[in-house]
Design an enzyme around this catalytic site. Structure first.
Site, PDB file in Angstrom:
ATOM      1  N   HIS A   3      68.451  39.229 -64.427  1.00  0.00           N
ATOM      2  CA  HIS A   3      68.762  38.399 -65.719  1.00  0.00           C
ATOM      3  C   HIS A   3      68.553  36.892 -65.636  1.00  0.00           C
ATOM      4  O   HIS A   3      69.178  35.999 -66.072  1.00  0.00           O
ATOM      5  CB  HIS A   3      70.326  38.547 -66.080  1.00  0.00           C
ATOM      6  CG  HIS A   3      70.610  40.055 -66.218  1.00  0.00           C
ATOM      7  ND1 HIS A   3      69.618  41.079 -66.910  1.00  0.00           N
ATOM      8  CD2 HIS A   3      71.895  40.801 -66.374  1.00  0.00           C
ATOM      9  CE1 HIS A   3      70.493  42.115 -67.295  1.00  0.00           C
ATOM     10  NE2 HIS A   3      71.631  42.103 -66.804  1.00  0.00           N
ATOM     11  N   HIS A  39      73.393  41.000 -73.939  1.00  0.00           N
ATOM     12  CA  HIS A  39      74.088  41.776 -73.064  1.00  0.00           C
ATOM     13  C   HIS A  39      75.643  41.967 -73.639  1.00  0.00           C
ATOM     14  O   HIS A  39      76.695  41.861 -72.824  1.00  0.00           O
ATOM     15  CB  HIS A  39      74.226  41.121 -71.762  1.00  0.00           C
ATOM     16  CG  HIS A  39      74.246  41.998 -70.572  1.00  0.00           C
ATOM     17  ND1 HIS A  39      75.400  43.187 -70.573  1.00  0.00           N
ATOM     18  CD2 HIS A  39      73.471  42.021 -69.188  1.00  0.00           C
ATOM     19  CE1 HIS A  39      74.933  43.666 -69.441  1.00  0.00           C
ATOM     20  NE2 HIS A  39      74.246  43.001 -68.663  1.00  0.00           N
ATOM     21  N   GLU A  97      70.996  47.298 -73.768  1.00  0.00           N
ATOM     22  CA  GLU A  97      69.930  46.206 -73.840  1.00  0.00           C
ATOM     23  C   GLU A  97      68.585  46.644 -74.007  1.00  0.00           C
ATOM     24  O   GLU A  97      67.748  47.103 -73.310  1.00  0.00           O
ATOM     25  CB  GLU A  97      70.229  45.414 -72.677  1.00  0.00           C
ATOM     26  CG  GLU A  97      71.644  45.378 -72.006  1.00  0.00           C
ATOM     27  CD  GLU A  97      71.787  45.251 -70.550  1.00  0.00           C
ATOM     28  OE1 GLU A  97      71.289  44.255 -69.970  1.00  0.00           O
ATOM     29  OE2 GLU A  97      72.547  46.022 -70.091  1.00  0.00           O
TER      30      GLU A  97
END
Length: 340
Positions: free
Chosen positions: A101, A172, A305
């Site tokens: 991420h 997220h 996601e």
């Protein structure tokens, strides 16, 4: 109109904004990671309930991903490195030997600038400098949220760069359609228009192979309870403690890629995207507390996601290309709420 949500360790303020439509659906969003803190959605009786996990304080958001915009590259990049135009770039590691991420100082941990706020929408910008977390190029990023008249959360992402760089932006949010985050989401019924998943090693980095879902616990082509096959005798499910997998979506362009339904509340969430994949994560290792001090237990939420496949910069066979100077990167994801 904003109010102070809290302050960062260095004293920087974190502001909270609320957007809403005329039906009463609303979202609270903060400038730290342009996170969605609360999303109030009606049930079949018209009663509003919060369908996303959040925290009460800035301190609880430091280091986690609840509700945040994720980047510069969402999901994992193997060995925290990739090659581009004959040069290898080393990224910050925060997932063993991999980067996750965007790295430990990714977009989720940055204060975003509010460009516009009012009524049913808000837009943010962030300037990611060349070399941030190891990524090349100065990247200008824009994220907007809109609560549409028909009760959808529309997320629009845009980006520009002055040097070739990988870009993969997502949101997220952790969803629980009951509105009661002390409950699990195992009985939520999920359908995904996906025929395959990306095969991964034990560190969740793709091998490059696409595995068919037919006849496996990963088959959501027909609606089924999320928990029905979650604890099957399957190596990756047992390793992750549930689902944490990238699904290879059918079709191209902006399209409906699935839905989740919760029978007790009657809430239904349809998902639309123009991207090729979606990561299903079932909150397998949760801890701490949420809004109002409600404990976050395992499987108290799910994430969908929308994304490019994990580790795409290292897999030329995956549907992905590096953003180039002069190009406009744009993607739209919609979470459409209805009742049944």
């Amino acid at each position: 109109m904003s109010k102070l949500f809290g302050t960062m360790p260095d004293g920087a303020p974190v502001e909270l904004y609320t957007i809403r439509n005329d039906n009463g659906m609303s979202a609270d969003v903060i400038t730290l990671g342009c996170r969605i803190v609360r999303l109030m959605v009606p049930d079949r009786a018209g009663a509003l309930g919060n369908v996303v996990l959040g925290h009460d304080t800035v301190e609880e958001y430091l280091g986690d991903y609840l509700g945040t915009a994720v980047g510069r590259y969402a999901n994992r990049i193997g060995r925290a490195r990739f090659a581009l135009d004959g040069k290898e770039y080393a990224l910050s590691k925060n997932d063993g030997e991999n980067t996750l991420h965007g790295g430990p100082g990714g977009f989720s941990q940055q204060i975003w600038k509010v460009e516009q706020a009012g009524g049913d929408s808000i837009s943010f910008s962030y300037s990611s400098k060349d070399g941030e977390e190891g990524y090349p190029g100065n990247l200008s990023v824009f994220v907007s949220y809109q609560i549409t008249p028909d009760n959808a959360l529309k997320i629009t992402y845009r980006a520009k760069t002055d040097a070739p760089t990988p870009v993969n932006l997502t949101n997220h949010s952790f969803f629980n359609l009951t509105g009661d985050h002390s409950q699990t989401i195992l009985s939520h019924r999920l359908q995904l228009h996906a025929d395959g998943i990306t095969e991964v090693e034990d560190d969740l980095i793709p091998t490059g192979k696409i595995l068919p879902v037919a006849g496996t616990p990963y088959d959501f082509t027909q609606p089924k309870e999320i928990g029905r096959d979650m604890f099957a005798d399957d190596h990756m499910l047992q390793l992750c403690g549930g689902y944490d997998h990238n699904f290879v979506l059918q079709g191209e362009g902006f399209r409906r890629i699935g839905q989740v339904a919760e029978q007790e509340s009657g809430r239904v969430m349809e998902v639309y995207t123009d991207l090729p994949g979606v990561q299903l994560y079932t909150a397998n290792k949760m801890s701490g507390k949420g809004l109002g001090g409600v404990p976050h237990g395992n499987h108290c939420a799910f994430c969908l996601e929308t994304q490019y496949f994990p580790d795409s910069p290292n897999h030329p066979e995956f549907p992905f290309h590096f953003l180039q100077p002069g190009e406009d990167w744009e993607s739209v994801t919609v979470y459409q709420f209805k009742t049944c």
